[in-house]
Every structure is written in C-alpha cells, then in structure tokens.
Design an enzyme around this catalytic site. Structure first.
Site, PDB file in Angstrom:
ATOM      1  N   LEU A   1      -9.272  19.556   2.404  1.00  0.00           N
ATOM      2  CA  LEU A   1     -10.139  18.583   1.752  1.00  0.00           C
ATOM      3  C   LEU A   1     -11.575  19.029   1.962  1.00  0.00           C
ATOM      4  O   LEU A   1     -11.896  19.652   2.978  1.00  0.00           O
ATOM      5  CB  LEU A   1      -9.959  17.176   2.359  1.00  0.00           C
ATOM      6  N   ASP A   2     -12.440  18.705   1.003  1.00  0.00           N
ATOM      7  CA  ASP A   2     -13.862  18.996   1.185  1.00  0.00           C
ATOM      8  C   ASP A   2     -14.386  18.284   2.427  1.00  0.00           C
ATOM      9  O   ASP A   2     -13.873  17.225   2.820  1.00  0.00           O
ATOM     10  CB  ASP A   2     -14.665  18.526  -0.026  1.00  0.00           C
ATOM     11  N   ARG A   3     -15.430  18.836   3.011  1.00  0.00           N
ATOM     12  CA  ARG A   3     -15.987  18.244   4.224  1.00  0.00           C
ATOM     13  C   ARG A   3     -16.364  16.777   4.017  1.00  0.00           C
ATOM     14  O   ARG A   3     -16.124  15.935   4.878  1.00  0.00           O
ATOM     15  CB  ARG A   3     -17.222  19.034   4.666  1.00  0.00           C
TER      16      ARG A   3
ATOM     17  N   THR B   1     -15.084  14.606   2.034  1.00  0.00           N
ATOM     18  CA  THR B   1     -13.976  13.767   1.561  1.00  0.00           C
ATOM     19  C   THR B   1     -13.158  13.273   2.746  1.00  0.00           C
ATOM     20  O   THR B   1     -12.822  14.054   3.636  1.00  0.00           O
ATOM     21  CB  THR B   1     -13.063  14.544   0.598  1.00  0.00           C
TER      22      THR B   1
END
Length: 314
Positions: free
Chosen positions: A140-142, A144
């Site tokens: 996951l993106d940082r 998110t």
C-alpha cells in the site's frame, strides 16, 4: 548475527522494475558499486539464473538476495528500527494465522525501506520476530491506511501473490474525492502507464497506447457540497490505480498533493485531512483452503474528517 541468503517473490506492484533498482531498494545502505558487482558476479539470481542489471522483473519472479550486510564494506551492520516504531507495527497486527498476518496499516508508516526511508512496516515486524519468515504479500502507498497481508512462509507468499492476482479477488477501498463525482461514471477501464510524466514530474497516467489494462469500479456512498465519498473496487492492481483514475475524471483524491492541486490539499488540511483520503477497507482472495476475507474499519483520522463534513458511511 551474520546476514543470510534470502529469496523474495516479485509482487505485482513491482512488475516492470529493473533488477538493479529492485536490489538497491533491498540493500539501501550498501554502496551502489557493490550492488552492481553482486549482480554481475551472479550472486543475485532471478528464477535460479543470472540477470542483467537492466532486466525488467515480472510478477512471480523469485529473486535470490546474497548475504550482504545492510551497511557498508567496513562491516557496519543494519541499524535496528526504533522501539516505538516496532511497537506500532506489532500493535497494527489485527489477526494472525499459522501462515499469514493481517495488518491494519497506519497511514504514516511505509511498508518497506527505500526512497529515503530507513525502516518500514516489514523491517519492524522482522525486528520484533527475528526468527520468523515474514514477507509482504502486496503493498500500500505510505499515505494509505487499511488491510494488508504478510506471509509467514515462502510457499504462502507465492500462494497469496497468485490469489491477489486472481480475477476473482476483490479489494475495496473508501475514497473521498475532491469534487462531485459524475453519476454516469461507475466502471472505469482506462490503461495506466506507470512511467508517465506531468509537468516534468513522474506520474502514473492514463495512456491508451502505452498503459497496462486497469479496471476500477466506483460507487457513490455520500456527497457534500464539494466532495464525494466513494467505495472503490479494484479488479486490477496497478500502481496508484485509484489515484490516477480519480484524477483522470478531474476529481482527485482529497488531500492528494501528487495527483491533485497543492492549494486544494492545503485547504483540506483545515478540515484535519493531512494525507490522501484513501483506506483499504475490505479484501477477499481465493485460497486453496477457502476464501481469505479481511475488514479494517475506516481509520480514525479519516472518520474524524467525515464527521466534520457531516457525511455518513458504513
């Protein structure tokens, strides 16, 4: 403790990455010259064979990492993540099974080291459980928050990677977009190019000619005068897929400085939104033993923004 040989299966999110960049990310503190030396010497193997530094990896490739020190050639060993960060990572474990962990990822914690970050979620979990195999099943993106899976064995890592890539797998997010989402836009089939450029900056962009197929399903949950809460189902798992698709329809994720307007992102901070409003709520993936299903309630910081806007959600 001496470093050991490790094997990592390439995730869908890393498909297309050059081998040299992939290895450099794994050994952030190792000099660049040393990284290229071990690739060319054959100490790094891809699917048991040699690979050129420029080789493009594909999802499911198995990469052998030699026992390099995560320091420099003077013998400095890796620095342990701060205890407070390790404690937060352990506290984020929502549940555990014999072969995997379900993580409720905090929004401000990267999933791994790299891009100027010394430690991430996986490094902290490994520090807490040094005798256990732990590997990210996906990313996951940082910024998110939400549901993540961590494998506790190499076979499980491979099985989960296949399960997440299965056409039957479902990943559902809650996203607040800046603007009024069009009622007639539900299923979005727009190819995405992860090597795009916007204003001289790298971006994932919609590109019918060079992009890879990407499908998102958008369902309106609630509206305010200037924002729309959406439930987003992912039928593919491209990098920044929701963010890029939302921006394509001129409704970027609220608080997203990268794909939206920095002034609007600053305005959202006045509502208490300090990161992109994106939360991985539900996941269902088919396994040999049956469906693995996860649910992580909306993160507290995002729930507070919703309350300020007077929007309801489930």
């Amino acid at each position: 403790m001496q470093p050991q040989v490790r094997y990592i299966d390439v995730a869908e999110a890393d498909a297309g990455m050059r081998l040299d960049n992939f290895i450099r990310r794994q050994f952030k503190r190792v000099p660049r010259s040393r990284v290229y030396r071990v690739i060319r010497s054959g100490e790094v193997r891809v699917n048991r064979g040699r690979g050129r530094p420029s080789r493009r990896l594909v999802a499911g490739d198995q990469v052998r990492l030699p026992p390099l020190r995560t320091g420099d050639d003077t013998g400095r060993t890796a620095v342990r993540p701060p205890d407070a960060m390790i404690e937060r990572a352990v506290a984020a474990i929502q549940s555990e099974a014999p072969d995997h962990l379900v993580i409720a990822k905090p929004a401000d914690m990267p999933v791994h080291a790299g891009s100027g970050v010394d430690f991430g979620l996986i490094e902290c979990l490994r520090a807490a459980r040094p005798d256990e195999y732990l590997e990210l099943a996906h990313r996951l993106d940082r910024g998110t928050s939400g549901a993540m899976l961590v494998a506790r064995s190499r076979p499980t890592r491979h099985e989960l990677a296949e399960a997440l890539a299965d056409a039957r797998a479902r990943k559902t997010y809650l996203a607040l977009v800046d603007g009024i989402w069009p009622n007639d836009v539900t299923r979005v089939d727009q190819p995405l190019d992860r090597n795009g450029m916007v204003g001289g900056e790298p971006r994932v962009i919609v590109d019918p000619d060079n992009g890879k197929s990407a499908t998102s399903v958008f369902t309106v949950v609630a509206r305010s005068s200037n924002a729309t809460l959406l439930e987003v189902g992912l039928l593919t798992g491209r990098k920044h897929q929701i963010r890029a698709h939302a921006a394509y329809f001129k409704c970027p994720i609220a608080g997203d400085r990268r794909y939206g307007d920095s002034k609007r992102a600053a305005a959202w901070r006045q509502w208490g939104l300090k990161r992109p409003f994106l939360h991985a709520r539900d996941m269902a993936v088919p396994r040999q033993s049956g469906w693995l299903q996860t649910h992580v309630p909306l993160a507290d910081d995002l729930a507070a923004v919703m309350q300020r806007l007077g929007l309801q959600w489930e």
